[in-house]
Design an enzyme around this catalytic site. Structure first.
Site, PDB file in Angstrom:
ATOM      1  N   LYS A 179      71.888  58.380  46.551  1.00 44.79           N
ATOM      2  CA  LYS A 179      70.667  57.644  46.224  1.00 44.79           C
ATOM      3  C   LYS A 179      70.697  57.268  44.748  1.00 44.79           C
ATOM      4  O   LYS A 179      70.779  58.126  43.875  1.00 44.79           O
ATOM      5  CB  LYS A 179      69.407  58.455  46.513  1.00 44.79           C
ATOM      6  CG  LYS A 179      68.132  57.615  46.346  1.00 44.79           C
ATOM      7  CD  LYS A 179      66.881  58.449  46.301  1.00 44.79           C
ATOM      8  CE  LYS A 179      66.550  58.970  44.920  1.00 44.79           C
ATOM      9  NZ  LYS A 179      66.191  57.882  43.953  1.00 44.79           N
ATOM     10  N   GLU A 253      72.390  69.241  37.445  1.00 47.28           N
ATOM     11  CA  GLU A 253      72.736  68.940  36.051  1.00 47.28           C
ATOM     12  C   GLU A 253      71.461  68.415  35.418  1.00 47.28           C
ATOM     13  O   GLU A 253      71.005  67.314  35.726  1.00 47.28           O
ATOM     14  CB  GLU A 253      73.873  67.912  35.997  1.00 47.28           C
ATOM     15  CG  GLU A 253      74.664  67.951  34.696  1.00 47.28           C
ATOM     16  CD  GLU A 253      74.067  67.085  33.603  1.00 47.28           C
ATOM     17  OE1 GLU A 253      73.211  67.615  32.847  1.00 47.28           O
ATOM     18  OE2 GLU A 253      74.422  65.911  33.507  1.00 47.28           O
ATOM     19  N   GLU A 385      62.420  68.147  25.284  1.00 43.92           N
ATOM     20  CA  GLU A 385      63.384  67.051  25.380  1.00 43.92           C
ATOM     21  C   GLU A 385      62.635  65.716  25.346  1.00 43.92           C
ATOM     22  O   GLU A 385      61.924  65.366  26.287  1.00 43.92           O
ATOM     23  CB  GLU A 385      64.188  67.175  26.673  1.00 43.92           C
ATOM     24  CG  GLU A 385      65.282  66.131  26.804  1.00 43.92           C
ATOM     25  CD  GLU A 385      66.092  66.299  28.080  1.00 43.92           C
ATOM     26  OE1 GLU A 385      67.316  66.116  28.026  1.00 43.92           O
ATOM     27  OE2 GLU A 385      65.496  66.627  29.127  1.00 43.92           O
TER      28      GLU A 385
END
Length: 483
Positions: A179, A253, A385
């Site tokens: 996807k 990840e 982040e």
């Protein structure tokens, strides 16, 4: 036919099909304007693709590994042959300057070539014998493909991350449903065209796009024997939770808040180059971005002055301007998030020595290369982040303090060290809690290296032999010696 002109926008079981999900827009982030309309996959579309991959696995998993290697080389060549189209798509949909798009494409090509080399040897290494202690039995070890795999890739490096997953999976003998991101849905569809060109068996590689509906369906499809996801920690947690009832293997990840340590004896010019590349490459939209600068206080003034000058001199603009060194933020949503972080930093009174603003007075999603000096370690800019071109800095008085500050994060993807002496850099690198450490080096990632993190930066490794083993199961066969 250009991928932009294709009416059918789902590749399942070797054929292009119309998808039935919500309408989507591919946007040029340098202008903010849509340039193509397409439909994402529905839950039913995902299920159809999962069933196709399961049916294809029956044969593909038993295909000689040398033949699988030939297909992988076909993908590498197909990507090279389509380089102009792919580079243009990465520039247009991601906002990458041309040199960044070329790096992304080159990495994808190298990944297919590398795993073709590993696939060549797989069958020859099967049935390795184990002589068990005691001498009455002997064992044989086989490495076999896990089965159909569902893959979800991010928008920041779409083609590269797709290759990192698809190449080792196909090499191992797995079949794939990929996807793409709804933000950057286009480049990976070129892999489907290549699959047709090289006569890859139907169902081995299926590619679709879509948003939350498709992602949820990917995690729920019972045919998959593993889910591999790259993206945010928030979404990764949802993927992990969705497959937990089935105890399904998952590779994640995820994010990072990576440190770059500059020691007292570091070369200032080298440090400026490496710090700048670590945070401003791809407009800071990288899980590996070294967004926390930890510098020895004895050289802090000189380094910050030089960094600020470099940031202010960076040419930010359209990827189609050959002078551009940094492009836009890729999506309107991410642009707004970065702006919120900048507004918060202003409210907190942080010392901004470069940038600090979005370019709201011009088209597109542009943010100035930004540096905040002496950021408190409990501040949002230091802890979270940002996923944009925003650097937070701090000073330390010793190597031990630098290491402690660097490791004070729940992430652990990447670290970097700039030091005049290799031995000093290596000693620091050994003590950083992260999956990949760069010592006096830009973030060069080779296909035979390992990529992945510690702590909340993910589960598992991509690239190298570790990436291949992530799509294999180990089978041990035992028999009496006399058998």
């Amino acid at each position: 036919m250009s991928i932009l002109d294709r009416a059918q926008q789902m590749f399942v079981n070797g054929k292009w099909q119309a998808s039935n999900g919500a309408e989507m827009q591919a946007v040029d982030p340098s202008t903010g304007e849509s340039f193509v309309t397409l439909r994402g996959a529905s839950a039913e579309d995902v299920q159809q693709a999962a069933e196709a991959s399961a049916a294809a696995f029956v044969t593909w998993g038993k295909t000689p590994s040398t033949l699988r290697a030939q297909y992988l080389r076909g993908f590498a060549k197909g990507l090279q042959d389509r380089a102009p189209e792919l580079i243009d798509l990465l520039m247009r949909n991601n906002g990458k300057p041309k040199f960044e798009a070329e790096i992304c494409l080159g990495d994808a090509v190298a990944s297919f070539e590398y795993y073709a080399t590993l696939a060549d040897e797989l069958d020859a290494k099967q049935d390795q014998q184990v002589h068990h202690a005691g001498g009455e039995h002997r064992g044989y070890v086989r490495h076999e493909p896990l089965g159909p795999v569902g893959m979800i890739v991010p928008w920041n490096f779409p083609l590269m991350t797709a290759a990192w997953k698809i190449a080792p999976a196909l090499a191992a003998g797995c079949t794939v449903v990929l996807k793409t991101s709804e933000i950057t849905p286009l480049t990976e569809f070129v892999l489907a065209e290549i699959a047709q060109d090289i006569d890859l068996p139907a169902g081995v590689l299926n590619i679709l796009t879509g948003g939350a509906e498709a992602g949820i369906a990917m995690s729920a499809a019972p045919q998959f024997r593993k889910i591999s996801f790259t993206g945010s920690n928030m979404t990764g947690g949802k993927v992990m939770s969705a497959v937990s009832d089935r105890c399904l293997p998952v590779a994640l990840e995820l994010g990072g808040k990576s440190p770059i340590i500059v020691t007292a004896d570091a070369d200032i010019a080298q440090a400026v180059e490496l710090v700048s590349m670590g945070i401003f490459f791809n407009a800071g939209q990288a899980c590996s971005a070294t967004s926390r600068l930890i510098v020895d206080k004895s050289i802090e003034g000189d380094l910050i002055d030089a960094l600020a000058a470099a940031a202010k001199g960076l040419n930010v603009g359209s990827p189609y301007n050959e002078a551009s060194e940094m492009g836009p933020i890729t999506s309107a949503q991410q642009f707004q998030k970065v702006k919120q972080y900048l507004a918060g930093a202003r409210d907190d009174g942080l010392d901004c020595v470069a940038g600090g603003n979005a370019r709201d007075n011009e088209p597109g999603f542009f943010v100035e290369p930004t540096i905040f000096r002496n950021v408190p370690h409990n501040n949002t800019i230091w802890r979270e982040e940002v996923f944009g071109p925003v650097l937070a800095t701090t000073t330390v008085s010793s190597e031990a303090e630098a290491i402690a500050v660097a490791n004070d994060t729940h992430y652990g993807l990447v670290g970097a060290v700039v030091s005049r002496e290799w031995d000093d850099g290596k000693r620091i690198a050994d003590q950083l809690v992260a999956g990949q450490i760069f010592v006096n080096s830009p973030q060069v990632v080779y296909p035979d290296s390992a990529w992945g993190g510690f702590k909340s930066s993910g589960i598992g490794r991509e690239l190298g032999p570790w990436g291949l083993s992530g799509y294999q199961g180990v089978k041990h066969i035992l028999s009496p010696v006399a058998a």
